[in-house]
Enzyme design. Structure first.
Site, PDB file in Angstrom:
ATOM      1  N   TYR A   1       0.851  -1.194   0.000  1.00 41.98           N
ATOM      2  CA  TYR A   1       0.000   0.000   0.000  1.00 41.98           C
ATOM      3  C   TYR A   1       0.886   1.243   0.000  1.00 41.98           C
ATOM      4  O   TYR A   1       1.656   1.480   0.939  1.00 41.98           O
ATOM      5  CB  TYR A   1      -0.890  -0.029   1.231  1.00 41.98           C
ATOM      6  CG  TYR A   1      -2.061   0.920   1.227  1.00 41.98           C
ATOM      7  CD1 TYR A   1      -3.321   0.479   0.835  1.00 41.98           C
ATOM      8  CD2 TYR A   1      -1.926   2.242   1.642  1.00 41.98           C
ATOM      9  CE1 TYR A   1      -4.411   1.334   0.846  1.00 41.98           C
ATOM     10  CE2 TYR A   1      -3.008   3.101   1.653  1.00 41.98           C
ATOM     11  CZ  TYR A   1      -4.249   2.641   1.260  1.00 41.98           C
ATOM     12  OH  TYR A   1      -5.323   3.490   1.279  1.00 41.98           O
TER      13      TYR A   1
ATOM     14  N   TYR B   1      -5.247   5.548  -7.555  1.00 46.63           N
ATOM     15  CA  TYR B   1      -5.518   5.370  -6.129  1.00 46.63           C
ATOM     16  C   TYR B   1      -6.988   4.990  -5.956  1.00 46.63           C
ATOM     17  O   TYR B   1      -7.865   5.840  -6.012  1.00 46.63           O
ATOM     18  CB  TYR B   1      -5.203   6.669  -5.379  1.00 46.63           C
ATOM     19  CG  TYR B   1      -5.659   6.717  -3.935  1.00 46.63           C
ATOM     20  CD1 TYR B   1      -5.040   5.946  -2.963  1.00 46.63           C
ATOM     21  CD2 TYR B   1      -6.697   7.544  -3.549  1.00 46.63           C
ATOM     22  CE1 TYR B   1      -5.453   6.006  -1.635  1.00 46.63           C
ATOM     23  CE2 TYR B   1      -7.107   7.609  -2.225  1.00 46.63           C
ATOM     24  CZ  TYR B   1      -6.483   6.842  -1.271  1.00 46.63           C
ATOM     25  OH  TYR B   1      -6.892   6.904   0.027  1.00 46.63           O
TER      26      TYR B   1
END
Lengths: 141, 401
Positions: free
Chosen positions: B302, B353
């Site tokens: 992440y 994203y």
């Protein structure tokens, strides 16, 4: 020089646990919650001791001295009324007489480039106009 | 009692995504429409239909994907399981673990996990922790009273503070952060789906404007609209479907209690302050998987902020604590020539994203052998969600049990 974000951000919503901190702040006293049973300090003030789970609290008045644990220099206005307050230094300050307890606060009265981790600091109280509230900042000591 | 494990008992059988948009560019599509399109695409990929779906396992509220509305919009016959991890993006990888938990416990058979992201009109997450005046503001709380006055209201500022401490403790430099940004951009350059495809040089990185020191513009992820969905079912059923199964080998979420609110309080113990908050989760993950970092062929970490990729490399054991800077400087996370290729899809930093869910999709494609930047012979993938306040999460996927 490091500036401060607008005092309009000092927007308090205290509960029974945190109110004593802000009342002391309005008197320019920096206090910290301590478990009345096992003596563990805790911040933010909360209903239970995370070590012994006691709900009994006492308040210690601290010297207001500390050192800079980490920081960032904010150079981008996240809100329009921050444009006049850049750059400002957002510090994490570890308090000398409450080891492990930290406060997030602006570091002021210092050139931005002179801010370094470990620098000694002391509290400065800024009164918020048109309110009884005061907020802690830190300055080099 | 049977052994209490989800290990290899379920598999991801379908992945789907919408087009990825720059934030605010996805209208007139709605959040629900984007989410449903991703679900339909994932089901088609699996060779399943809406009639097969009986569960949802979400994180961060699915980004606003409400199961009740989705059920009537898509015409799902019966919802048997609908649950979500608490918290925000930290649950990304763990949502698939939650799907596995629902299936292994017999509560559902075909579970969808997804993120559909459409930032509020004119709103941006950069001031997510503001009380008021931010373009996207969370409600005030007694705890937030202690930080908001300082102007600390953006996740980027918060993680910049952790990264600054990492630099102080271990000698990490902006050149190391640059290597994360540049290597991730390299992986996005040949991808149709990526929003950032132009080369980024070291000069480009250092000439970008400073946002919150030590983070400049390129240390921040993108801001996007779009949706990604994955479908998980039992390992048995997976073997009869259209795609090769990608087995859910292990999943862990949560974090050390003292990590707590982490970035929104900054009270973490000294030994884990300059970390990703994943260290204890990683220990549980490897134990559950019976695997370790040396078994991983590709890592989808992440990447909301470059510095937090460094700290995850340490917490998952790809390098010793404090040594992630030199580790990336040696080229170890590069797709070409790296010992552990990271974010081969361009990540949150350069592809899109969607709160980390593109990472799950990329892991599945890698293990099927169909990724755009395919790691030759990839058999084991690590996916993470967060750094964040509790929970952070992780997932080990593999192509064969």
């Amino acid at each position: 020089m490091a500036r401060t974000p607008p005092t309009s951000l000092v927007d308090l919503h205290p509960d029974a646990s945190t109110e004593p901190f802000w009342i002391a702040a309005s008197e320019h006293r920096l206090v910290c919650a301590r478990c009345a049973d096992c003596g563990t300090r805790r911040m933010p003030p909360s209903p239970f001791c995370p070590v012994c789970r006691s709900d009994r609290v006492e308040w210690d008045e601290l010297s207001g001295r500390g050192h800079l644990y980490s920081f960032t220099v904010a150079r981008h206005a996240l809100m329009p009324d921050m444009r006049e307050s850049l750059p400002h230094v957002i510090g994490v300050v570890e308090l000398d007489d409450a080891p492990g307890i930290r406060l997030v606060a602006n570091v002021v009265e210092v050139a931005v480039d002179a801010v370094v981790i470990g620098m000694p600091l002391e509290v400065r109280w800024d009164d918020v106009p048109q309110s009884a509230v005061s907020v802690y900042r830190f300055v080099p000591s | 009692m049977a052994e209490r494990t989800i290990k290899d008992r379920t598999a991801i059988v379908g992945v789907g995504a919408t087009t990825f948009y720059r934030h605010g560019q996805s209208e007139p599509h709605t959040k629900m429409e984007l989410g449903c399109r991703a679900v339909l695409s994932a089901l088609a990929d699996a060779g399943l239909s809406v009639d097969d779906v009986d569960g949802f396992a979400l994180y961060s509220g699915g980004g606003g994907f409400d199961t009740s509305l989705a059920a009537q919009t898509l015409g799902i016959p019966e919802v048997r399981f609908t649950a979500g991890l608490t918290g925000g993006g930290g649950g990304a990888a763990g949502a698939v673990g939650l799907a596995a938990a629902g299936i292994v416990s017999g509560q559902a058979d075909v579970v969808v996990s997804l993120m559909t992201l459409q930032q509020p009109a004119g709103g941006r997450f950069g001031s997510a922790f503001a009380n008021k005046g931010g373009t996207y503001s969370a409600p005030p709380s007694p705890e937030k009273d202690f930080i908001v006055h300082s102007g600390l209201m953006g996740p980027g500022q918060m993680f910049a503070i952790l990264t600054q401490r990492h630099m102080h403790e271990y000698g990490t430099t902006r050149e190391h952060l640059a290597e994360v940004a540049i290597s991730t951009r390299e992986n996005a350059r040949n991808r149709e789906s990526a929003l950032m495809r132009t080369e980024m040089t070291v000069e480009d990185y250092f000439s970008a404007r400073m946002i919150s020191e030590p983070f400049c513009l390129f240390d921040f992820c993108l801001e996007c609209d779009g949706a990604v969905a994955v479908v998980t079912t039992t390992a048995e059923r997976a073997r009869d479907l259209r795609q090769p199964p990608v087995y859910v080998t292990a999943s862990a979420h949560g974090g050390a209690g003292a990590w707590g609110q982490a970035i929104t309080w900054m009270g973490m113990p000294d030994e884990i302050f300059a970390s990703s908050g994943h260290r204890s989760v990683a220990t549980r993950l490897w134990e559950q998987a019976g695997l370790g970092p040396h078994d991983v062929d590709v890592a989808l970490l992440y990447d909301h902020f470059t510095g937090m990729v460094l700290m995850q490399l340490e917490d998952y054991g790809f390098c010793p604590i404090g040594e992630s800077g030199p580790f990336v400087a040696e080229g170890n996370i590069r797709y070409h020539g790296g010992t552990i290729p990271v974010n081969t899809h361009g990540g949150n930093l350069s592809e899109a994203y969607i709160i980390g869910f593109t990472h799950v999709k990329e892991a599945v494609e890698q293990l099927r052998g169909t990724a755009v930047n395919q790691v030759p012979g990839a058999e084991v993938a690590l996916v993470t969600g967060g750094p964040a306040p509790i929970p952070v999460s992780a997932l080990v996927l593999r192509s064969a049990p």
